[in-house]
Enzyme design. Structure first.
Site, PDB file in Angstrom:
ATOM      1  N   ASN A  11     -12.853  44.511  -8.754  1.00  9.59           N
ATOM      2  CA  ASN A  11     -13.771  44.732  -9.719  1.00  9.59           C
ATOM      3  C   ASN A  11     -13.944  43.485 -10.357  1.00  9.59           C
ATOM      4  O   ASN A  11     -12.942  43.039 -11.554  1.00  9.59           O
ATOM      5  CB  ASN A  11     -13.560  45.682 -10.926  1.00  9.59           C
ATOM      6  CG  ASN A  11     -14.489  45.736 -11.997  1.00  9.59           C
ATOM      7  OD1 ASN A  11     -15.640  45.287 -11.800  1.00  9.59           O
ATOM      8  ND2 ASN A  11     -14.155  46.611 -13.060  1.00  9.59           N
ATOM      9  N   TRP A  12     -14.928  42.325 -10.158  1.00 10.09           N
ATOM     10  CA  TRP A  12     -15.084  41.276 -10.597  1.00 10.09           C
ATOM     11  C   TRP A  12     -15.583  41.055 -12.101  1.00 10.09           C
ATOM     12  O   TRP A  12     -15.341  40.082 -12.774  1.00 10.09           O
ATOM     13  CB  TRP A  12     -15.924  40.483  -9.838  1.00 10.09           C
ATOM     14  CG  TRP A  12     -15.128  39.934  -8.591  1.00 10.09           C
ATOM     15  CD1 TRP A  12     -14.091  40.229  -8.219  1.00 10.09           C
ATOM     16  CD2 TRP A  12     -15.681  39.315  -7.405  1.00 10.09           C
ATOM     17  NE1 TRP A  12     -13.533  39.846  -6.814  1.00 10.09           N
ATOM     18  CE2 TRP A  12     -14.728  39.005  -6.333  1.00 10.09           C
ATOM     19  CE3 TRP A  12     -16.831  38.540  -7.320  1.00 10.09           C
ATOM     20  CZ2 TRP A  12     -15.009  38.377  -5.219  1.00 10.09           C
ATOM     21  CZ3 TRP A  12     -17.169  37.866  -5.967  1.00 10.09           C
ATOM     22  CH2 TRP A  12     -16.146  37.626  -4.877  1.00 10.09           C
ATOM     23  N   LYS A  13     -16.061  42.162 -12.600  1.00  6.94           N
ATOM     24  CA  LYS A  13     -16.712  42.119 -14.002  1.00  6.94           C
ATOM     25  C   LYS A  13     -17.777  41.104 -13.935  1.00  6.94           C
ATOM     26  O   LYS A  13     -18.463  40.766 -13.100  1.00  6.94           O
ATOM     27  CB  LYS A  13     -15.673  42.020 -14.884  1.00  6.94           C
ATOM     28  CG  LYS A  13     -14.661  43.353 -14.750  1.00  6.94           C
ATOM     29  CD  LYS A  13     -13.540  43.632 -15.651  1.00  6.94           C
ATOM     30  CE  LYS A  13     -12.535  44.433 -15.288  1.00  6.94           C
ATOM     31  NZ  LYS A  13     -11.471  44.618 -16.321  1.00  6.94           N
ATOM     32  N   HIS A  98     -17.030  53.059 -16.218  1.00  3.61           N
ATOM     33  CA  HIS A  98     -16.150  51.994 -16.605  1.00  3.61           C
ATOM     34  C   HIS A  98     -15.907  52.074 -18.106  1.00  3.61           C
ATOM     35  O   HIS A  98     -16.898  52.222 -18.714  1.00  3.61           O
ATOM     36  CB  HIS A  98     -16.270  50.740 -15.986  1.00  3.61           C
ATOM     37  CG  HIS A  98     -15.313  49.611 -16.271  1.00  3.61           C
ATOM     38  ND1 HIS A  98     -14.915  49.051 -17.026  1.00  3.61           N
ATOM     39  CD2 HIS A  98     -14.186  49.615 -15.311  1.00  3.61           C
ATOM     40  CE1 HIS A  98     -13.922  48.171 -17.053  1.00  3.61           C
ATOM     41  NE2 HIS A  98     -13.240  48.723 -16.008  1.00  3.61           N
ATOM     42  N   GLU A 168      -8.023  54.924 -15.096  1.00  2.00           N
ATOM     43  CA  GLU A 168      -7.885  53.787 -15.814  1.00  2.00           C
ATOM     44  C   GLU A 168      -7.650  54.019 -17.285  1.00  2.00           C
ATOM     45  O   GLU A 168      -8.532  53.865 -18.100  1.00  2.00           O
ATOM     46  CB  GLU A 168      -9.056  53.142 -15.635  1.00  2.00           C
ATOM     47  CG  GLU A 168      -9.527  52.479 -14.158  1.00  2.00           C
ATOM     48  CD  GLU A 168      -9.973  51.225 -14.099  1.00  2.00           C
ATOM     49  OE1 GLU A 168      -9.604  50.348 -13.633  1.00  2.00           O
ATOM     50  OE2 GLU A 168     -11.342  51.185 -14.848  1.00  2.00           O
ATOM     51  N   GLY A 174      -6.604  45.268 -18.648  1.00  2.00           N
ATOM     52  CA  GLY A 174      -7.082  43.871 -19.273  1.00  2.00           C
ATOM     53  C   GLY A 174      -5.841  43.091 -20.032  1.00  2.00           C
ATOM     54  O   GLY A 174      -4.909  43.527 -20.060  1.00  2.00           O
ATOM     55  N   SER A 216      -4.266  46.697 -14.998  1.00  2.00           N
ATOM     56  CA  SER A 216      -3.018  45.515 -14.815  1.00  2.00           C
ATOM     57  C   SER A 216      -2.216  45.821 -13.500  1.00  2.00           C
ATOM     58  O   SER A 216      -1.092  45.465 -13.458  1.00  2.00           O
ATOM     59  CB  SER A 216      -2.214  45.474 -16.113  1.00  2.00           C
ATOM     60  OG  SER A 216      -2.798  45.535 -17.189  1.00  2.00           O
ATOM     61  N   GLY A 237      -8.817  44.508 -11.313  1.00  3.41           N
ATOM     62  CA  GLY A 237      -9.623  43.657 -12.367  1.00  3.41           C
ATOM     63  C   GLY A 237      -9.328  42.030 -12.447  1.00  3.41           C
ATOM     64  O   GLY A 237      -9.411  41.291 -11.238  1.00  3.41           O
TER      65      GLY A 237
END
Ligand code: PGA
Length: 258
Positions: A11-13, A98, A168, A174, A216, A237
């Site tokens: 998930n590259w955001k 998400h 998640e 994050g 993470s 992420g």
């Protein structure tokens, strides 16, 4: 998707800022993917990069995914992207629910409608669920159960093969995350999610739904979490933007698939 394949979602955001960088990242992941036989990879870049990366990965068996889709198929919705458009540029997956989208006001009911329209357009859905914090009483179990049941309301068992559930917990996601989950905690949750899905879809059907963990994940914790956490893969992420690290995670998962 085979029942015996593990799966890792990148998930590259809202990264990277430039197409050229996205191509570089993708090429590094692709090179390593050629060595993997039992691990499926889905790269979810920003919408604008999907088509280019799809062309770049033509023979690589890397799937592409979007990070969201609109609730409707067409109409005068300025700025929105429909599941039909996403499918038409070569994506096969979409992340829905998400925590960052939920933070912007997306409710379980909206997620339910998005899931329906995404499945109708033949996209596989990665449904994200997760509690914000953990009280003493274990009330997060009820919270997760509601998130699953509302998001999957009215979605019949013929779609179970096209649904993945990514657990998640917000407290583990994050840079600012409080701590990393441990494999015992994860195993407890994955058993619980399986029970909720089994109650909904029956024991025969629910096992088609892959359960992933996100929050993470890195190459240091991946082995323990995949071996003992009872999940079929990860949603990654930050570490998916560092190809050496992401590839290490993929290689660890590949080693553990029987
Ligand atoms: P992280 O993000 O791996 O950077 O914690 C996971 C996610 O938000 O999907």
């Amino acid at each position: 998707m085979s029942k015996h394949t593990n799966i890792i979602i990148a998930n590259w955001k809202m990264n990277p800022p430039f197409l050229r960088e996205a191509e570089g990242l993708f090429k590094a992941i692709k090179k390593n993917k050629n060595k993997l036989k039992k691990t499926q990879i889905v790269v979810c870049p920003p919408f604008v990069f999907i088509e280019k990366l799809k062309n770049l990965g033509k023979k690589s068996k890397i799937f592409l995914g979007a990070q969201d889709c609109f609730i409707l198929e067409n109409g005068p919705w300025t700025g929105m992207t429909s599941p039909k458009m996403i499918k038409s540029v070569g994506a096969d997956f979409v992340i829905l629910g998400h925590s960052k989208r939920r933070e912007m006001g997306e409710t379980d009911d909206v997620i339910n409608q998005k899931i329906k329209i995404a499945l109708k357009n033949k996209l596989n859905v990665i449904l994200c669920i997760g509690e914000e914090g953990r009280g003493q009483e274990g009330d997060y179990f009820g919270f997760l159960e509601d998130q699953i049941n509302i998001a999957l309301k009215g979605i019949g068992s013929k779609f179970v093969k096209n649904i993945l559930v990514a657990y998640e917990p917000l407290w583990a996601i994050g840079k600012g995350s409080k701590r990393v989950i441990n494999s015992d905690e994860l195993q407890q949750i994955s058993i619980f999610i399986k029970k909720v899905l089994a109650d909904k879809y029956g024991v025969k059907n629910f096992s088609h739904i892959k359960i992933l963990y996100g929050g993470s994940v890195d190459y240091r914790n991946a082995e323990d979490l995949i071996q003992k956490g009872g999940v079929d893969g990860f949603l990654v992420g930050r570490e998916s933007l560092v190809p050496e690290n992401f590839n290490k995670i993929c290689n660890i998962v590949e080693k553990t698939v029987s």
